[in-house]
Design a protein around this motif. Structure first.
Motif, PDB file in Angstrom:
ATOM      1  N   ILE A  41       0.847  -1.192   0.000  1.00  0.00           N
ATOM      2  CA  ILE A  41       0.000   0.000   0.000  1.00  0.00           C
ATOM      3  C   ILE A  41       0.886   1.246   0.000  1.00  0.00           C
ATOM      4  N   GLY A  42       0.443   2.264  -0.739  1.00  0.00           N
ATOM      5  CA  GLY A  42       1.239   3.485  -0.854  1.00  0.00           C
ATOM      6  C   GLY A  42       1.098   4.359   0.373  1.00  0.00           C
ATOM      7  N   ASP A  43       1.564   3.858   1.516  1.00  0.00           N
ATOM      8  CA  ASP A  43       1.486   4.657   2.738  1.00  0.00           C
ATOM      9  C   ASP A  43       2.863   5.188   3.090  1.00  0.00           C
ATOM     10  N   VAL A 131      -6.377   0.743 -12.662  1.00  0.00           N
ATOM     11  CA  VAL A 131      -6.879   1.980 -12.056  1.00  0.00           C
ATOM     12  C   VAL A 131      -6.947   1.842 -10.536  1.00  0.00           C
ATOM     13  N   TYR A 132      -6.850   2.994  -9.849  1.00  0.00           N
ATOM     14  CA  TYR A 132      -7.079   3.049  -8.400  1.00  0.00           C
ATOM     15  C   TYR A 132      -8.510   2.549  -8.157  1.00  0.00           C
ATOM     16  N   PRO A 133      -8.691   1.478  -7.387  1.00  0.00           N
ATOM     17  CA  PRO A 133      -9.999   0.797  -7.336  1.00  0.00           C
ATOM     18  C   PRO A 133     -11.180   1.643  -6.860  1.00  0.00           C
ATOM     19  N   PHE A 386       3.072  -5.752 -11.674  1.00  0.00           N
ATOM     20  CA  PHE A 386       3.173  -5.721 -10.210  1.00  0.00           C
ATOM     21  C   PHE A 386       3.623  -4.328  -9.796  1.00  0.00           C
ATOM     22  N   ARG A 387       3.118  -3.843  -8.647  1.00  0.00           N
ATOM     23  CA  ARG A 387       3.495  -2.497  -8.206  1.00  0.00           C
ATOM     24  C   ARG A 387       4.321  -2.525  -6.921  1.00  0.00           C
ATOM     25  N   LEU A 388       5.387  -1.751  -6.915  1.00  0.00           N
ATOM     26  CA  LEU A 388       6.149  -1.542  -5.674  1.00  0.00           C
ATOM     27  C   LEU A 388       6.122  -0.055  -5.355  1.00  0.00           C
TER      28      LEU A 388
END
Ligand code: MLT
Length: 410
Positions: A41-43, A131-133, A386-388
């Motif tokens: 998660i992009g926190d 897309v951002y869900p 995949f996203r990092l």
């Protein structure tokens, strides 16, 4: 017997990040000793900066004093913050806004989720894919889509973004009414040029569509040629609503503060063809359902706009962008194909050997004890990606890259 909103039943199992959290919890239960690095998660991980902390402390003290105590504030936000937003984020870019066109809120997730309420249920929605869900799920909840069939909702226009089209969505071939654009993009970390954005503004003007422009990551833009706001594009103030957030810009993911710009010139029609400004509808929605962002938080956000605040947040953004570089270079050094990460804090990678996204998620977790986000969680075109995130701390980011290089059997 009360009846439920059956649209909720169309949604797949759980929200993406809840599903990831569940898998990580299961893994931890099985391997309690594993030192997991979270790049899912992009926190953010850096604390609030000194200027913000000072702004918050002063505001807390004001709340302790009968002369300066504040109760309910304006639902739209205090002018002291809105005026700074306009003067710092928009005026220097040649964008003219009035204070009643900016609405301060408790976060962009709420605003991008709630905005669809002011639109009719029969509008056709276009989303880039992946897309951002939140964009899609909130339209499903509202009944603006059909069923979820083979990984896609009916009655939604998906605009695939992939390596083949350089993550530049093509204009829809059918007429759409609401267009969600996220620039710089979450999840792909890619951006759109002025020329590309102009095509969307022209499309929206020609088709009476509205662009819902999520600019939550604009502070990460490094290329001076790229626009930071949709309103830098001529005519956008007639067709676009813009969302901005302090979450990723200034570490407010837990503190919660954002704003949405609804120019008074953005109009939509009634079924009878009467034109109405969306600004009035959003104002009505917010004043009815929202009691404003806390004074203390808005004072913290205001401090971002002091010279010290601006310098501090630039340093934090550079820190994360250095992480992005470390991840990107590390992955590329072992032959993985990466995208994004140059003007955004996300690195989007092609999974190796044609592996599917969740398979790669499990592999990364099992072999390297790293959590990332499977591309398919963002839509069907995310399959095989995949996203990092670059929002980890430096030590963990370096360690994660080292583990990927040495532990992952590719
Ligand atoms: C993400 O990981 O995509 C973001 O953290 C989600 C969000 O900002 O809500």
């Amino acid at each position: 017997m009360a009846l439920l909103n059956e649209n909720y039943l169309k949604l797949p199992g759980s929200y993406l990040f809840a599903e990831i959290a569940k898998r990580v919890t299961n893994f931890k239960a099985e391997f309690p000793e594993a030192n997991i690095i979270r790049l899912g998660i992009g926190d953010v991980t850096k604390p609030l900066t000194p200027a913000v902390i000072d702004g918050l402390h002063k505001a807390v003290d004001e709340m302790a004093n009968p002369e300066t105590f504040r109760g309910y504030g304006p639902e739209q936000g205090y002018n002291f913050l809105i005026e700074k937003i306009i003067a710092t984020d928009y005026t220097p870019r040649g964008v003219k806004l009035e204070v009643d066109e900016v609405f301060v809120s408790d976060g962009s997730k709420s605003d991008v989720g709630n905005i669809q309420e002011i639109f009719g249920v029969n509008n056709r929605v276009a989303i880039t894919d992946p897309v951002y869900p939140v964009y899609l799920d909130t339209n499903v909840m509202a009944g603006r889509t059909g069923d979820f069939i083979n990984g896609m909702f009916e009655n939604v226009t998906y605009l695939p973004c992939n390596a083949e089209n350089k993550f530049i969505p093509a204009l829809p071939t059918e007429k759409v009414d609401l267009i969600y654009l996220c620039v710089p993009n979450n999840p792909t970390g890619t951006t759109l040029s002025r020329t590309e954005l102009k095509k969307w503004v022209d499309y929206a003007k020609a088709n009476g569509s509205i662009i819902l422009f999520d600019a939550a990551y604009e502070a990460y833009i490094q290329d001076p040629e790229l626009p930071h706001s949709i309103y830098e594009i001529e005519g956008a103030n007639e067709v676009a609503i813009e969302f901005r957030s302090f979450s990723k810009t200034a570490g407010f993911t837990g503190t919660r503060c954002a704003f949405t710009v609804v120019p008074k010139t953005v109009m939509a029609l009634t079924a009878a063809g009467e034109s109405h400004p969306l600004n009035k509808l959003w104002n009505r929605r917010q004043t009815t359902k929202f009691n404003g962002t806390p004074y203390i938080i808005q004072k913290g956000a205001e401090a971002i706009y002091t010279p010290e605040g601006q310098a501090e947040i630039k340093t934090v953004v550079s820190y994360y962008m250095d992480n992005a570089r470390i991840i990107k270079e590390g992955l590329e050094s072992i032959g993985l194909e990466t995208f994004g990460g140059e003007n955004a804090p996300y690195i989007w990678l092609k999974t190796p050997n044609g592996m599917d996204s969740w398979e790669f998620f499990d592999k990364l977790l099992n072999e390297a004890h790293i959590v990332g986000t499977p591309g398919t969680g963002f839509g069907p075109s995310g399959q095989g990606y995949f996203r990092l995130t670059a929002f980890g701390n430096k030590e963990n980011t370096l360690e994660a890259v080292e583990r990927i290089k040495t532990r992952l059997s590719l």
